[in-house]
Design a protein around this motif. Structure first.
Motif, PDB file in Angstrom:
ATOM      1  N   GLN A   1       0.819  -1.231   0.075  1.00 38.46           N
ATOM      2  CA  GLN A   1       0.052   0.090   0.185  1.00 38.46           C
ATOM      3  C   GLN A   1       0.889   1.227   0.138  1.00 38.46           C
ATOM      4  O   GLN A   1       1.919   1.345   0.552  1.00 38.46           O
ATOM      5  CB  GLN A   1      -0.918   0.018   1.215  1.00 38.46           C
ATOM      6  CG  GLN A   1      -1.982  -1.229   1.316  1.00 38.46           C
ATOM      7  CD  GLN A   1      -2.908  -1.030   2.081  1.00 38.46           C
ATOM      8  OE1 GLN A   1      -3.248   0.183   2.808  1.00 38.46           O
ATOM      9  NE2 GLN A   1      -3.509  -2.109   2.626  1.00 38.46           N
TER      10      GLN A   1
ATOM     11  N   GLU B   1      -1.246   9.215   0.206  1.00 38.69           N
ATOM     12  CA  GLU B   1      -2.448   9.336  -0.598  1.00 38.69           C
ATOM     13  C   GLU B   1      -2.446  10.636  -1.563  1.00 38.69           C
ATOM     14  O   GLU B   1      -1.737  11.323  -1.348  1.00 38.69           O
ATOM     15  CB  GLU B   1      -3.541   9.653   0.454  1.00 38.69           C
ATOM     16  CG  GLU B   1      -3.439  10.865   1.250  1.00 38.69           C
ATOM     17  CD  GLU B   1      -4.862  10.937   2.102  1.00 38.69           C
ATOM     18  OE1 GLU B   1      -5.709  10.185   1.807  1.00 38.69           O
ATOM     19  OE2 GLU B   1      -5.010  11.706   2.759  1.00 38.69           O
TER      20      GLU B   1
ATOM     21  N   GLU C   1     -17.518  -1.727 -13.576  1.00 35.87           N
ATOM     22  CA  GLU C   1     -16.984  -2.819 -12.993  1.00 35.87           C
ATOM     23  C   GLU C   1     -16.369  -3.994 -13.933  1.00 35.87           C
ATOM     24  O   GLU C   1     -15.420  -4.586 -13.362  1.00 35.87           O
ATOM     25  CB  GLU C   1     -18.138  -3.633 -12.139  1.00 35.87           C
ATOM     26  CG  GLU C   1     -18.372  -2.369 -10.789  1.00 35.87           C
ATOM     27  CD  GLU C   1     -19.471  -3.321  -9.780  1.00 35.87           C
ATOM     28  OE1 GLU C   1     -19.697  -4.350 -10.034  1.00 35.87           O
ATOM     29  OE2 GLU C   1     -19.839  -2.656  -8.941  1.00 35.87           O
TER      30      GLU C   1
ATOM     31  N   LYS D   1      -1.125  -7.570 -12.522  1.00 34.66           N
ATOM     32  CA  LYS D   1      -0.718  -6.834 -11.249  1.00 34.66           C
ATOM     33  C   LYS D   1       0.781  -6.265 -11.523  1.00 34.66           C
ATOM     34  O   LYS D   1       1.048  -5.465 -11.052  1.00 34.66           O
ATOM     35  CB  LYS D   1      -0.835  -7.870 -10.205  1.00 34.66           C
ATOM     36  CG  LYS D   1      -2.457  -7.843  -9.628  1.00 34.66           C
ATOM     37  CD  LYS D   1      -2.560  -8.552  -8.199  1.00 34.66           C
ATOM     38  CE  LYS D   1      -2.260 -10.184  -8.573  1.00 34.66           C
ATOM     39  NZ  LYS D   1      -2.759 -10.934  -7.364  1.00 34.66           N
TER      40      LYS D   1
ATOM     41  N   LYS E   1      -7.979   5.595  -7.587  1.00 32.81           N
ATOM     42  CA  LYS E   1      -7.933   4.450  -6.849  1.00 32.81           C
ATOM     43  C   LYS E   1      -6.207   4.113  -6.931  1.00 32.81           C
ATOM     44  O   LYS E   1      -5.666   4.239  -7.753  1.00 32.81           O
ATOM     45  CB  LYS E   1      -8.591   3.318  -7.902  1.00 32.81           C
ATOM     46  CG  LYS E   1      -9.908   3.182  -7.721  1.00 32.81           C
ATOM     47  CD  LYS E   1     -10.723   2.324  -8.328  1.00 32.81           C
ATOM     48  CE  LYS E   1     -12.329   2.331  -8.159  1.00 32.81           C
ATOM     49  NZ  LYS E   1     -12.990   0.986  -8.857  1.00 32.81           N
TER      50      LYS E   1
ATOM     51  N   HIS F   1      -2.796  -0.425  -4.764  1.00 36.50           N
ATOM     52  CA  HIS F   1      -3.398  -1.766  -3.900  1.00 36.50           C
ATOM     53  C   HIS F   1      -4.937  -2.221  -4.215  1.00 36.50           C
ATOM     54  O   HIS F   1      -5.272  -3.100  -3.959  1.00 36.50           O
ATOM     55  CB  HIS F   1      -2.991  -1.600  -2.364  1.00 36.50           C
ATOM     56  CG  HIS F   1      -3.814  -0.589  -1.780  1.00 36.50           C
ATOM     57  ND1 HIS F   1      -3.476   0.626  -1.604  1.00 36.50           N
ATOM     58  CD2 HIS F   1      -4.900  -0.727  -1.146  1.00 36.50           C
ATOM     59  CE1 HIS F   1      -4.306   1.206  -0.934  1.00 36.50           C
ATOM     60  NE2 HIS F   1      -5.273   0.542  -0.373  1.00 36.50           N
ATOM     61  N   GLU F   2      -5.674  -1.099  -4.282  1.00 34.67           N
ATOM     62  CA  GLU F   2      -6.920  -1.333  -4.586  1.00 34.67           C
ATOM     63  C   GLU F   2      -7.458  -1.867  -5.910  1.00 34.67           C
ATOM     64  O   GLU F   2      -8.080  -3.054  -5.994  1.00 34.67           O
ATOM     65  CB  GLU F   2      -7.796   0.150  -4.431  1.00 34.67           C
ATOM     66  CG  GLU F   2      -7.643   1.004  -3.192  1.00 34.67           C
ATOM     67  CD  GLU F   2      -8.489   2.239  -3.240  1.00 34.67           C
ATOM     68  OE1 GLU F   2      -9.797   2.402  -3.246  1.00 34.67           O
ATOM     69  OE2 GLU F   2      -7.735   3.273  -3.296  1.00 34.67           O
ATOM     70  N   LEU F   3      -6.584  -1.390  -6.790  1.00 32.44           N
ATOM     71  CA  LEU F   3      -6.637  -2.113  -8.267  1.00 32.44           C
ATOM     72  C   LEU F   3      -6.101  -3.408  -8.241  1.00 32.44           C
ATOM     73  O   LEU F   3      -6.932  -4.430  -8.685  1.00 32.44           O
ATOM     74  CB  LEU F   3      -5.851  -1.431  -9.106  1.00 32.44           C
ATOM     75  CG  LEU F   3      -6.322   0.106  -9.365  1.00 32.44           C
ATOM     76  CD1 LEU F   3      -5.363   0.776 -10.385  1.00 32.44           C
ATOM     77  CD2 LEU F   3      -7.691   0.006 -10.057  1.00 32.44           C
ATOM     78  N   CYS F   4      -5.143  -3.772  -7.538  1.00 31.32           N
ATOM     79  CA  CYS F   4      -4.610  -5.140  -7.144  1.00 31.32           C
ATOM     80  C   CYS F   4      -5.484  -6.195  -6.561  1.00 31.32           C
ATOM     81  O   CYS F   4      -6.021  -7.247  -6.831  1.00 31.32           O
ATOM     82  CB  CYS F   4      -3.203  -5.283  -6.525  1.00 31.32           C
ATOM     83  SG  CYS F   4      -1.791  -4.575  -7.503  1.00 31.32           S
ATOM     84  N   ASP F   5      -6.331  -5.534  -5.626  1.00 25.72           N
ATOM     85  CA  ASP F   5      -7.474  -6.411  -4.949  1.00 25.72           C
ATOM     86  C   ASP F   5      -8.493  -6.740  -6.008  1.00 25.72           C
ATOM     87  O   ASP F   5      -9.092  -7.801  -5.903  1.00 25.72           O
ATOM     88  CB  ASP F   5      -7.922  -5.594  -3.611  1.00 25.72           C
ATOM     89  CG  ASP F   5      -6.735  -5.367  -2.651  1.00 25.72           C
ATOM     90  OD1 ASP F   5      -6.162  -6.343  -2.656  1.00 25.72           O
ATOM     91  OD2 ASP F   5      -7.154  -4.479  -1.635  1.00 25.72           O
ATOM     92  N   LEU F   6      -8.823  -5.683  -6.848  1.00 24.71           N
ATOM     93  CA  LEU F   6      -9.846  -5.922  -7.895  1.00 24.71           C
ATOM     94  C   LEU F   6      -9.592  -7.223  -8.820  1.00 24.71           C
ATOM     95  O   LEU F   6     -10.312  -7.885  -9.213  1.00 24.71           O
ATOM     96  CB  LEU F   6     -10.444  -4.532  -8.427  1.00 24.71           C
ATOM     97  CG  LEU F   6     -11.062  -3.592  -7.490  1.00 24.71           C
ATOM     98  CD1 LEU F   6     -11.007  -2.438  -8.288  1.00 24.71           C
ATOM     99  CD2 LEU F   6     -12.584  -4.185  -7.384  1.00 24.71           C
TER     100      LEU F   6
ATOM    101  N   SER G   1      -9.884 -10.382  -7.376  1.00 19.86           N
ATOM    102  CA  SER G   1     -11.094 -10.985  -7.078  1.00 19.86           C
ATOM    103  C   SER G   1     -11.802 -11.522  -8.441  1.00 19.86           C
ATOM    104  O   SER G   1     -12.750 -12.070  -8.249  1.00 19.86           O
ATOM    105  CB  SER G   1     -11.896  -9.881  -6.625  1.00 19.86           C
ATOM    106  OG  SER G   1     -12.021  -8.952  -7.385  1.00 19.86           O
TER     107      SER G   1
END
Length: 541
Positions: free
Chosen positions: A78, A82, A348, A448, A476, A479-484, A487
């Protein structure tokens, strides 16, 4: 009887010999003791500091006595800094991402591109890209701008795309005020002198000639596939200035366009490597109450059209036999690009489409392979490795705020065009099958890693910050993109592929098109279960 001098000399020699024997004996005894310690305590007992003292006899797995306990950095993927966003009174957004370093990248991104030229002659964005950082109200020529930037170790660039125009400068952090002042002048106060516009006309004509002569047809094919997919609207409008419009674009046309699209509420001032408050102060000083050279007026002629996907075919018959001459010429090839509608980057489904594009992968047949080359992607395994005569097979994904296009570019000998088209249509149909677990994980990991490696570069972070804030008003983080990405499941891939296969195909064809199947046959193949073209029967060949 010896003389006294001789006796003294002999006694000196005896003493020296005795001392040397004693020294050799001491050295030998020391070596014996060292060897005994080495056998007893191991190699650590034999090591010595540069001062001559020995290392303490401590194993590598045991902390050294008297040393503070180490504190290791934690890696959680992360970003600690920000992205900060401030909106000024005039509607201009200021976005920054702090990053350690001596240099920064700062620029202005504008919601303006070739898709907004429906009410103007196509090619205005192409002209503005070439005219960027020319003479302004504050600087008499481009040379003056470059000399000013040189004092701060800076460089400048301008790029236009179908939906965004970007003016950017990379320079030392201490020159931030000068950089923002220069950007403000370049964007809002360009002189657009007649001689500058005429020079750009010559440059655009040369670029159009080069576009048709270069061995790599990818930019031309990308232009053609967009024209086929979005016929006559938004992202289907030409990004490069058509030859017939070169003489139509002048200062008056440019000012009319700039008046509607270069307004603060359509702009983002983005910076990477600087403090946010410092960037906001510079924005207030140089961009808040500045009157543009075309006059301050309300934008009344802004094109708000939504992209309408039409599908279709654009063909260009062209002799490609002499495109690349020399000791190792490229053989004559026919290039085909087939695309289907995907989705907007605001939806999405954008992430599953990005994973699908990575899963298809591909490239040129000459690749030597190796880690990260995508040699296990479908277009390598199913196409290039099985059909040696295929010169290229590559997947591309173009996404915009209201639509998207996933396409495959393939090239081969003109005599094998029909077979090549069938191979590509079969790959499109097979996308709808279930993706293997290892294949899917490999595609997600590759996506990623590509994302994270690209975001190590300061200019790439700048563009990412600017584009996201311009289109969504926020950013975004990686790390948010990597989580998406993590999933995404096989069912997601199947779902988006099924949706994509319902759209009409867009086809671009360049070269010798004698063996090219009809558009109706390509459409029928993409509607079938196996992706095969309808059979044709000939009495004579």
């Amino acid at each position: 009887m010896f003389a006294p001098e001789v006796v003294e000399e002999i006694s000196i020699l005896i003493r020296v010999d005795f001392r040397s024997k004693t020294s050799r004996m001491a050295t030998h005894m020391s070596r014996c003791r060292t060897w005994c310690r080495l056998q007893r305590f191991g190699i650590a007992a034999y090591r010595k500091y540069s001062t001559g003292g020995g290392y303490p006899n401590v194993s590598l797995s045991t902390p050294l006595p008297g040393i503070p306990k180490p504190v290791f950095a934690s890696v959680d993927g992360q970003e600690k800094c920000e992205t900060k966003i401030t909106t000024l009174e005039n509607g201009l957004k200021v976005a920054s991402q702090n990053k350690f370093g001596q240099f920064c990248t700062v620029g202005i991104l504008i919601n303006s591109g070739s898709r907004h030229e429906a009410k103007y002659p196509s090619g205005i964005g192409h002209f503005l890209e070439k005219l960027a950082f020319s003479s302004t109200a504050q600087y008499g020529s481009k040379d003056e701008i470059l000399l000013t930037l040189e004092k701060h170790g800076g460089i400048c660039d301008c790029q236009t795309s179908r939906d965004t125009t970007m003016y950017a400068v990379s320079a030392e952090v201490k020159g931030l005020d000068t950089v923002v002042s220069l950007l403000s002048d370049a964007v809002l106060q360009p002189r657009l002198l007649d001689e500058e516009v005429e020079m750009i006309r010559m440059a655009v004509r040369f670029e159009l000639e080069d576009l048709n002569m270069r061995p790599d047809p990818e930019p031309l094919l990308t232009e053609m596939i967009h024209a086929a997919a979005y016929r006559g609207n938004t992202v289907g409008l030409p990004r490069f200035c058509p030859a017939e419009n070169v003489d139509k674009i002048d200062k008056a046309v440019l000012h009319s366009y700039l008046r509607n699209y270069y307004c603060p509420e359509r702009m983002v001032l983005a910076g990477v490597g600087i403090e946010h408050e410092q960037l906001v102060d510079c924005a207030r000083k140089h961009l808040l109450d500045v009157k543009p050279v075309w006059g301050a007026s309300l934008a009344t002629n802004v094109d708000l059209s939504v992209a309408q996907y039409t599908g279709g075919i654009v063909k260009m018959e062209k002799d490609m036999s002499d495109v690349s001459l020399g000791p190792t010429p490229i053989p004559e090839l026919t290039h085909i690009m087939i695309g289907l509608e995907s989705c907007s980057f605001l939806e999405e489904d954008f992430i599953p489409f990005a994973v699908l594009n990575m899963m298809m992968g591909g490239g040129g047949s000459f690749s030597a392979g190796g880690p990260g080359k995508g040699m296990f992607t479908r277009l390598y395994l199913n196409v290039l490795n099985r059909h040696h005569w295929m010169y290229n097979a590559t997947s591309y994904h173009h996404s915009y705020e209201d639509s998207g296009l996933l396409c495959i570019h393939a090239s081969a000998d003109p005599r094998q065009v029909r077979e090549m088209v069938e191979i590509i249509t079969r790959e499109f149909i097979q996308m709808g099958g279930s993706a293997g677990e290892m294949e899917l994980e490999r595609a997600k990991t590759q996506l990623k890693s590509m994302l994270m490696m690209n975001l190590e570069s300061r200019p790439v972070i700048f563009e990412d910050v600017g584009r996201q804030v311009l289109s969504t008003g926020k950013r975004k983080l990686p790390h948010e993109l990597c989580d998406l990405i993590s999933s995404v499941t096989a069912s997601d891939i199947k779902r988006v592929t099924t949706k994509m296969l319902r759209s009409k195909p867009a086809v671009a064809a360049l070269g010798d098109l004698t063996e090219l199947p009809t558009y109706e046959h390509i459409q029928a193949a993409l509607s079938s279960k196996d992706g095969r073209l309808p059979r044709i029967y000939r009495l004579f060949r």
